[in-house]
Enzyme design. Structure first.
Site, short mmCIF file in Angstrom:
data_model
loop_
_atom_site.label_atom_id
_atom_site.label_comp_id
_atom_site.label_asym_id
_atom_site.label_seq_id
_atom_site.Cartn_x
_atom_site.Cartn_y
_atom_site.Cartn_z
N LEU A 1 49.44 36.73 43.43
CA LEU A 1 50.80 36.37 43.03
C LEU A 1 51.71 36.34 44.25
O LEU A 1 51.65 37.23 45.11
CB LEU A 1 51.33 37.37 41.99
CG LEU A 1 50.54 37.48 40.68
CD1 LEU A 1 51.23 38.46 39.74
CD2 LEU A 1 50.39 36.12 40.01
N GLY B 1 43.51 44.63 41.37
CA GLY B 1 44.46 45.69 41.72
C GLY B 1 45.73 45.08 42.26
O GLY B 1 45.71 44.00 42.85
N GLY B 2 46.84 45.78 42.03
CA GLY B 2 48.12 45.25 42.50
C GLY B 2 48.40 43.90 41.87
O GLY B 2 48.39 43.76 40.65
N ASP B 3 48.66 42.89 42.73
CA ASP B 3 48.93 41.54 42.22
C ASP B 3 47.77 40.59 42.48
O ASP B 3 47.94 39.38 42.56
CB ASP B 3 50.22 40.99 42.85
CG ASP B 3 50.13 40.94 44.38
OD1 ASP B 3 49.12 41.43 44.93
OD2 ASP B 3 51.06 40.41 45.01
N GLU B 4 46.57 41.14 42.62
CA GLU B 4 45.37 40.33 42.89
C GLU B 4 44.55 40.17 41.61
O GLU B 4 44.21 41.16 40.94
CB GLU B 4 44.51 40.98 43.97
CG GLU B 4 45.22 41.12 45.32
CD GLU B 4 44.32 41.80 46.35
OE1 GLU B 4 43.09 41.81 46.14
OE2 GLU B 4 44.85 42.33 47.34
#
Length: 497
Positions: A352, A392-395
């Protein structure tokens, strides 16, 4: 295995039957050749010898088949009478009667045993009445020397029948315990609910089969009502029938459904599940207790499977978006690459754009809401064979399988990129983000590691070219990016072939 274990029958009942048969034959055999009664002549004497031989054959047949038929029950007393009254001394025929009673008390139903015993009790008095002269003496069937033999026959028959009942109960109890232990172990290794239910049904059928005349059924609440799901020792047409709710509190109403089963016991379990046992006579407590134990095993097995499913989901799915995790996703990628032909599998690597700005401006709660919406849009792609995941995160990533053309992967990525740029409503406003998507299509000779690395390189290339775009990996076009990312590639793993 010791030689004696191969020769001797299994179980205490089998060994008792063998011992009784041997003793009976030893008691009867001496009478063969003793049929020399001067009263009846040579023809009747020969028939007497034949009758004793037939009695021995009948005992051997009963032992070898482990059962008796009604024709045997009715035939044995007359053969015994014929074998006794042609003896030189009819009173010595007590050995034949006792030998027959000794063995046959260990077989058949209670009715067969009563009929046989009554017939054997009458054999000696009848034989004496047919041959009143014995060894130069005149006998009358109602004299004490004759009637005094009847208690001996009765005692042996009753004693052996009691031993038979005790041994049968012990063997049935052992068989029930073995079935429960075996089923409990098997349920621990079950992988789904269907297997747990199959194991439970098979064990229930095995347990009730040990007790002829007992039927078993399981009814569970369904949209149609209280429906019979499983049966044992009942007609197949009972399965699938909808029972009235009253059978839970008044199981006697099942008499209309299964007429010959007049006595029923019911055991209810969570989930509106009811186990019922029926019989023409009251159901033994030991059988009811065994079925209750089995039902609890199945119930625990169901809970174990459900817990295992929950734990597996928690271990392999992201708690926020409910997408599969990186480790689970990589296993699926590996399996897809190994199983599919080149060009039919592709990987989308998604990052993202400007997600940090949403967290900084609107807070982490808004960021979480955005991630949940992104996951929902990925799931709603409507592409068969698509598996989205969160690293994880925006991945994020999407595995595509069953592609007809390699170019379809890029078209799907373009559509997803467009969907992800649509505004998202959060608690305190509306946010918009972009997505940089790298596309890699598996080619002949590619491994899962190759595919993942190529999609990653394509994604970084998309970001380098301005973000919010789709980039398909090409070894010639992305050579520079590949060299920049090379230090991050584990040694010994090729980039692409």
């Amino acid at each position: 295995m010791p030689c004696s274990s191969r020769i001797l029958p299994a179980g205490d009942l089998g060994r008792t039957r063998l011992g009784a048969s041997v003793i009976s034959v030893l008691m009867i055999v001496p009478s063969v050749g003793q049929h020399t009664s001067p009263v009846h002549g040579e023809t009747w004497n020969r028939w007497g010898t034949v009758a004793v031989v037939l009695v021995i054959v009948n005992l051997a047949l009963t032992y070898s088949t482990a059962r008796t038929w009604w024709w045997q029950t009715l035939l044995v007393p007359p053969l015994t009478v014929l074998g006794i009254f042609t003896l030189l001394d009819p009173l010595s025929g007590i050995g034949v009667a006792v030998g027959v009673a000794l063995t046959l008390a260990l077989y058949g139903s209670i009715v067969q045993w009563v009929v046989r015993t009554a017939g054997l009790l009458a054999t000696v008095p009848i034989a004496v009445s047919l041959t009143p002269v014995s060894m130069g003496r005149t006998l009358v069937w109602y004299e004490p020397p004759v009637l005094g033999l009847i208690p001996a026959i009765l005692l042996i028959s009753v004693l052996m029948r009691c031993i038979y009942v005790i041994l049968v109960q012990q063997e049935r109890a052992s068989a029930r315990d073995a079935a429960l232990a075996r089923t409990g172990t098997a349920i621990l290794g079950a992988t789904d609910l269907a297997e747990v239910h199959r194991l439970g049904s098979e064990a229930a059928a095995e347990i009730v089969a040990l007790h002829p005349g007992i039927g078993w059924l399981v009814a569970r609440r369904t949209p149609d009502g209280l429906t019979v799901l499983s049966v044992a020792e009942l007609a197949d047409d009972v399965r699938g029938r909808v029972l009235p709710d009253e059978v839970v509190t008044d199981p006697g109403r099942l008499v209309d459904l299964v007429p010959r089963y007049r006595h029923w016991r019911v055991d209810s379990f969570p989930g509106d599940v009811h186990v019922l046992l029926g019989s023409a006579r009251p159901v033994p407590e030991a059988v009811f207790a065994a079925i209750r134990t089995l039902s609890n095993q199945v119930l625990l097995g169901e809970r174990m499977i459900e817990s295992r499913v929950v734990l597996d989901h928690q271990a392999n799915h992201d708690h926020l978006t409910q997408l599969v995790t990186r480790a689970r996703f990589f296993r699926q990628v590996s399996a897809a690459v190994d199983a599919c032909a080149g060009g039919s599998v592709a990987l989308l690597n998604i990052d993202l754009d400007d997600f940090k700005r949403v967290n900084d401006t609107h807070g982490h709660a808004a960021g979480d809401a955005l991630l949940v919406e992104v996951a929902a849009r990925m799931r709603s792609l409507g592409v068969p064979g698509a598996t989205p995941a969160r690293f994880g995160g925006d991945e994020f990533a999407v595995l595509l399988t069953g592609l007809i053309r390699p170019e379809d992967a890029e078209l799907i990525a373009e559509r997803l990129c467009h969907e992800l740029t649509r505004p998202v409503r959060v608690t305190d406003g509306t946010v918009t983000v972009g997505a940089s998507i790298g596309v890699a299509v598996a080619e002949p000779g590619h491994t899962a590691a190759d595919l993942i690395r190529c999609a990653d390189i394509a994604m970084y290339s998309a970001k380098a070219q301005g973000k919010n775009r789709v980039e398909r990996f090409d070894a010639d076009r992305h050579g520079e990016t590949a060299r920049q990312r090379a230090p991050q590639i584990p040694a010994g793993e090729p980039l692409a072939r």
